[in-house]
Design a protein around this motif. Structure first.
Motif, mmCIF file in Angstrom:
data_model
loop_
_atom_site.group_PDB
_atom_site.id
_atom_site.type_symbol
_atom_site.label_atom_id
_atom_site.label_comp_id
_atom_site.label_asym_id
_atom_site.label_seq_id
_atom_site.Cartn_x
_atom_site.Cartn_y
_atom_site.Cartn_z
ATOM 1 N N PRO A 132 0.138 37.054 40.983
ATOM 2 C CA PRO A 132 -0.781 37.438 39.766
ATOM 3 C C PRO A 132 -1.287 36.315 39.065
ATOM 4 C CG PRO A 132 1.392 38.342 39.631
ATOM 5 C CD PRO A 132 1.402 37.466 40.779
ATOM 6 N N VAL A 133 -2.329 36.493 38.242
ATOM 7 C CA VAL A 133 -2.935 35.811 37.478
ATOM 8 C C VAL A 133 -2.874 36.548 35.880
ATOM 9 C CG1 VAL A 133 -4.869 34.363 36.604
ATOM 10 C CG2 VAL A 133 -4.469 34.924 39.052
ATOM 11 N N PRO A 134 -1.815 36.326 35.389
ATOM 12 C CA PRO A 134 -1.960 36.783 33.911
ATOM 13 C C PRO A 134 -2.898 36.437 33.095
ATOM 14 C CG PRO A 134 0.286 35.922 34.688
ATOM 15 C CD PRO A 134 -0.695 35.414 35.502
ATOM 16 N N ASP A 135 -3.396 37.353 32.093
ATOM 17 C CA ASP A 135 -4.260 36.865 30.912
ATOM 18 C C ASP A 135 -3.845 37.299 29.512
ATOM 19 O OD1 ASP A 135 -4.809 39.636 30.925
ATOM 20 O OD2 ASP A 135 -6.156 39.512 32.772
ATOM 21 N N TYR B 53 3.319 41.706 29.790
ATOM 22 C CA TYR B 53 4.032 42.350 30.932
ATOM 23 C C TYR B 53 4.682 41.450 31.901
ATOM 24 C CZ TYR B 53 3.952 45.014 35.222
ATOM 25 O OH TYR B 53 4.203 45.745 36.516
ATOM 26 N N TRP B 54 4.056 40.441 32.561
ATOM 27 C CA TRP B 54 4.407 39.423 33.441
ATOM 28 C C TRP B 54 5.782 38.532 32.697
ATOM 29 C CZ3 TRP B 54 3.593 40.813 38.086
ATOM 30 C CH2 TRP B 54 2.464 41.555 38.484
ATOM 31 N N ARG C 61 1.401 55.591 35.870
ATOM 32 C CA ARG C 61 1.580 55.312 37.389
ATOM 33 C C ARG C 61 1.184 53.875 37.660
ATOM 34 N NH1 ARG C 61 -1.704 59.833 40.283
ATOM 35 N NH2 ARG C 61 -0.148 61.087 39.352
ATOM 36 N N MET C 62 1.930 53.455 38.442
ATOM 37 C CA MET C 62 1.717 51.955 38.807
ATOM 38 C C MET C 62 1.709 51.772 40.488
ATOM 39 S SD MET C 62 5.285 49.866 37.538
ATOM 40 C CE MET C 62 4.883 48.407 38.423
ATOM 41 N N THR D 32 -2.312 40.733 29.601
ATOM 42 C CA THR D 32 -1.227 40.997 30.541
ATOM 43 C C THR D 32 0.049 40.272 30.612
ATOM 44 O OG1 THR D 32 -1.994 39.687 32.505
ATOM 45 C CG2 THR D 32 -2.932 42.068 32.242
ATOM 46 N N PHE E 143 -0.854 51.891 30.675
ATOM 47 C CA PHE E 143 -0.611 50.849 31.829
ATOM 48 C C PHE E 143 -1.698 51.107 32.564
ATOM 49 C CE2 PHE E 143 0.641 49.517 36.019
ATOM 50 C CZ PHE E 143 1.009 48.352 35.627
ATOM 51 N N TYR E 144 -2.369 49.905 33.068
ATOM 52 C CA TYR E 144 -1.708 48.576 32.749
ATOM 53 C C TYR E 144 -2.240 48.186 31.393
ATOM 54 C CZ TYR E 144 -6.794 48.731 34.052
ATOM 55 O OH TYR E 144 -8.203 49.165 34.316
ATOM 56 N N PRO E 145 -1.876 47.024 31.156
ATOM 57 C CA PRO E 145 -2.000 46.536 29.769
ATOM 58 C C PRO E 145 -3.534 46.426 29.232
ATOM 59 C CG PRO E 145 -0.464 45.184 30.640
ATOM 60 C CD PRO E 145 -1.057 46.059 31.709
#
Lengths: 134, 380
Positions: free
Chosen positions: A3-6, A12-13, A90-91, A9, A34-36
């Motif tokens: 995943p490429v956090p930004d 979260y990571w 939900r994820m 996000t 969710f998602y952030p």
């Protein structure tokens, strides 16, 4: 597939790397998000505050993947699920630690973080002894 | 004041199937030329251009240059496979508003030849919450919906297989269809599992292909060579982009776009003579029929049972063999419009023709059950 956090996000990571599930809650309307995001998708207000979720939930749906592509091709069969977290969001995730054929919709699951290559990813496994955890 | 009406006046496919001799641009140009020729209109009469694709950062600009068209109205809306139903609605609205006279909608893809369908992309933005889990898309999203539908309503793989069997029966009547050999329910459920509960034969084809649709304002109808097929109503929406964001895995945006389009057309579902329903996967058809309101949630399997959607059945649907058996070049929506227009013109002289078809419902679905767009078409 890392995943490429930004800017939205990264917390979260970072949480996943620490073994916990961090979600946002809107201080305006109280909804878990969710998602952030930077703005609440329910009331379009905020602010959105990070909190640590229980990491438990229920399988909403799942599929066993028999044909996958790229780096995932050699991993089949594997189980991908949508999990409804107890906080109400939900994820997507993978279900691990469940014997083949034992995954069911409605089944209780809990977070487990696995290191895949150089990425820490959230997986869920069947929830252990819920009567003891209660 | 009376609405200025819009109608489909020309339709065409380019070569479909495997087309190593064509590009995404040449496919669209050849289809556009054929559709305009059928209508008896020239390229210079086109004042609005619509296309959708990921082959350029600005597809309508690239296409317009290739075609030699300078549009006064340009629309590259991309909501996946239903983009072209949305384009038809946008064209009708622009005609009604007096902004344009002749709209050209095209699509082209070389995904089979270029093997581009599963090219990796980075896990950025919202994709960082899906791609790392390895679920093949879009099939994985539809599998999650199918599994939930089975859980909630008791739908079976054999029920879903009926959709694929009927599609193949229609494809046998279409000389251009990619697969025409008959299949049975047993064949479908015995085909390799892709993502449970969806088998290979629950999935649409991966082909090359292109198509074009020409839409003209009513003041141009006296000039055209075909029988105009009027756009009576349209509706569009998208409910989510990632499958985890789908509000209800068993209800699509068709629940909004169907009633909206029918209301605009001032007709009811009972009036529909022929339906062209996007069949990316067998489950797509069941969910769409239920969401449109042809039957209640969970009753899709009863609605299609007993050959009702097969040739000769009470509910003629996907009369070209659909994305499951005719062709599916990545985004199939334009072929739904093409087939519906031909049915309403009565182009087919034999079993494929739905007798006395006067009203068609066309419904596109895109993404992972993400977008929905309905168009109601009628004869003059």
């Amino acid at each position: 597939m890392k995943p490429v956090p930004d800017a939205d996000t990264k917390p979260y990571w970072d949480g996943i790397a620490d073994g916990e599930l961090r979600l946002q809650r809107c201080e305006g309307c109280g909804a878990a998000v969710f998602y952030p995001r930077a703005v609440c998708p329910h009331c379009f207000g905020g602010p959105l505050r990070w909190f640590t979720a229980t990491g438990t939930g229920r399988v909403h749906s799942y599929t066993v993947v028999h044909r996958a592509f790229g780096e995932f091709a050699g991993q089949t069969p594997f189980t991908v699920a949508l999990v409804d977290l107890d906080e109400g969001v939900r994820m997507m995730t993978r279900i691990v630690g469940a014997s083949r054929g034992s995954v069911e919709i409605g089944m209780r699951v809990q977070l487990t973080v696995e290191q895949i290559g150089d990425a820490d990813l959230p997986r869920f496994r069947p929830q252990e002894a819920p009567e003891l955890q209660k | 004041m009376k609405k200025r009406r819009a109608a489909i006046v020309g339709v065409a496919e380019s070569d479909v199937g495997r087309t190593p001799h064509l590009t995404v641009l040449s496919q669209q140009a050849l289809a556009a030329r054929a559709a305009l020729a059928e209508a008896g209109l020239t390229k210079d009469s086109v004042d609005a251009l619509f296309t959708a694709g990921a082959w350029s950062w600005a597809p309508t600009m690239a296409l317009a240059e290739y075609l030699g068209i300078q549009p006064a109205y340009t629309d590259g809306t991309n909501i996946g496979g239903s983009s072209f139903e949305a384009h038809a609605g946008h064209a009708a609205a622009a005609i009604e508003a007096g902004l344009i006279d002749v709209a050209l909608i095209t699509y082209g893809s070389t995904q089979r030849t270029s093997r581009s369908r599963n090219a990796p992309r980075p896990a950025e933005l919202t994709a960082q919450f899906e791609l790392p889990y390895g679920l093949p898309m879009p099939v994985g999203g539809y599998a999650l919906a199918a599994m939930r539908h089975m859980h909630d309503y008791g739908t079976t793989s054999e029920d879903l297989a009926q959709v694929a069997v009927a599609a193949r029966q229609w494809a046998r009547l279409n000389p251009r269809a990619y697969y025409r050999d008959p299949i049975t329910v047993e064949d479908v459920v015995a085909s390799p599992m892709i993502c449970e509960p969806l088998h290979k034969l629950d999935c649409c084809l991966v082909t090359d292909g292109g198509g074009a649709v020409v839409i003209a304002a009513e003041d141009r109808w006296p000039d055209v060579a075909t029988q105009p097929v009027t756009i009576l109503g349209h509706g569009e929406t998208h409910t989510h982009a990632t499958i985890s964001g789908m509000p209800d895995l068993t209800v699509t945006g068709a629940a909004q776009t169907g009633p909206a389009a029918l209301r605009m057309a001032d007709v009811t579902l009972a009036d529909i003579d022929v339906a062209e329903i996007y069949d990316s996967f067998t489950i797509t058809v069941l969910l769409t029929l239920e969401s449109l309101g042809f039957c209640k949630p969970g009753e899709g399997r009863d609605f299609i049972a007993g050959g009702r959607i097969a040739p000769g059945g009470e509910f003629p649907m996907n009369t070209n063999g659909g994305g499951l058996s005719y062709t599916h070049p990545g985004m199939y929506g334009i072929f739904l419009l093409i087939e519906a227009a031909r049915q309403l013109r009565g182009d087919f002289a034999w079993a494929r023709q739905v007798p006395a078809a006067e009203l068609a419902l066309v419904h596109g679905t895109g993404g992972v059950l993400s977008s929905a767009a309905t168009v109601i078409l009628g004869t003059l």
